[in-house]
Motif scaffolding. Structure first.
Motif, PDB file in Angstrom:
ATOM      1  N   GLU A 141       0.855  -1.193   0.000  1.00 37.64           N
ATOM      2  CA  GLU A 141       0.000   0.000   0.000  1.00 37.64           C
ATOM      3  C   GLU A 141       0.885   1.235   0.000  1.00 37.64           C
ATOM      4  N   ASN A 142       0.647   2.127  -0.965  1.00 36.04           N
ATOM      5  CA  ASN A 142       1.438   3.352  -1.055  1.00 36.04           C
ATOM      6  C   ASN A 142       2.939   3.052  -1.045  1.00 36.04           C
ATOM      7  N   GLY A 188      -4.932  -4.020  -2.870  1.00 33.74           N
ATOM      8  CA  GLY A 188      -3.505  -3.776  -2.696  1.00 33.74           C
ATOM      9  C   GLY A 188      -2.834  -3.603  -4.049  1.00 33.74           C
TER      10      GLY A 188
END
Length: 217
Positions: A141-142, A188
């Motif tokens: 994530e990120n 995700g």
């Protein structure tokens, strides 16, 4: 499909795929999850557990998955294959289209490919300590990896019971259910999964990234 095993490579023709749902061993938790999904419009299962037959060609040994639109997500699951008269244990992801799930769980299961690891263990080698086996999934994530699911097979109905209840045919594969998502079910950028055997000191791993295809009309 070709798999590695502790005794060398094997090749199986998988012509039957089923996704087992609602397979939690704690029935209070299963009912709680059913109620949660009902609150957002997902119809409750007609029975528990429930077996969703999907196309066998959804099974993929790939490190890259293409999906249509945002909102799909993977789930770490034990994979059982019945082939050549024997049962084998592996690792897979029941990647699912979550927006479609609100309309039809069966359709959502059919909408995405199911990545599987290229390693299998003979079921006879692990059947006496199946509950000790550990499942783990991280999602990116990120740009950062975070723990998404973790637990042991003791939280899933006994795999032999699921195989028997469905009568999994030779040449069949079953994804056997999953664990709760830490922080809630969500998409995700990539998935990193493992099945660990703490008794025999080994693990099966699966990792794949996603490309989201545009939804156009």
């Amino acid at each position: 499909m070709q798999f590695e095993t502790p005794n060398g490579p094997v090749t199986f023709d998988i012509h039957h795929l089923v996704v087992a749902g609602w397979t939690g061993r704690d029935q209070d938790k299963v009912q709680h999850h059913i109620d949660e999904l009902a609150a957002i419009g997902v119809a409750p299962p007609s029975q528990v557990p429930l077996f969703y037959r999907t196309s066998a060609n959804l099974v993929q040994q790939s490190d890259h998955l293409e999906v249509l639109g945002a909102g799909t997500s993977g789930e770490v699951e034990p994979l059982v294959i019945h082939a050549k008269g024997a049962l084998w244990l592996g690792l897979g992801s029941d990647h699912t289209d979550r927006p479609l799930e609100a309309h039809s769980v069966a359709a959502s299961k059919q909408a995405c490919a199911k990545p599987v690891a290229d390693m299998l263990w003979p079921m006879d080698e692990v059947k006496d300590h199946l509950d000790d086996l550990e499942l783990h999934c991280d999602i990116r994530e990120n740009g950062a990896w975070v723990t998404y699911q973790t637990g042991t097979l003791s939280s899933i109905r006994p795999l032999a019971d699921l195989v028997t209840a469905y009568d999994l045919p030779d040449g069949g594969a079953m994804l056997c259910g999953t664990l709760g998502a830490i922080g809630g079910v969500r998409e995700g950028e990539a998935y990193r999964m493992r099945l660990t055997d703490p008794v025999l000191k080994r693990e099966i791993t699966l990792e794949y990234a996603m490309t989201t295809l545009p939804v156009i009309a």
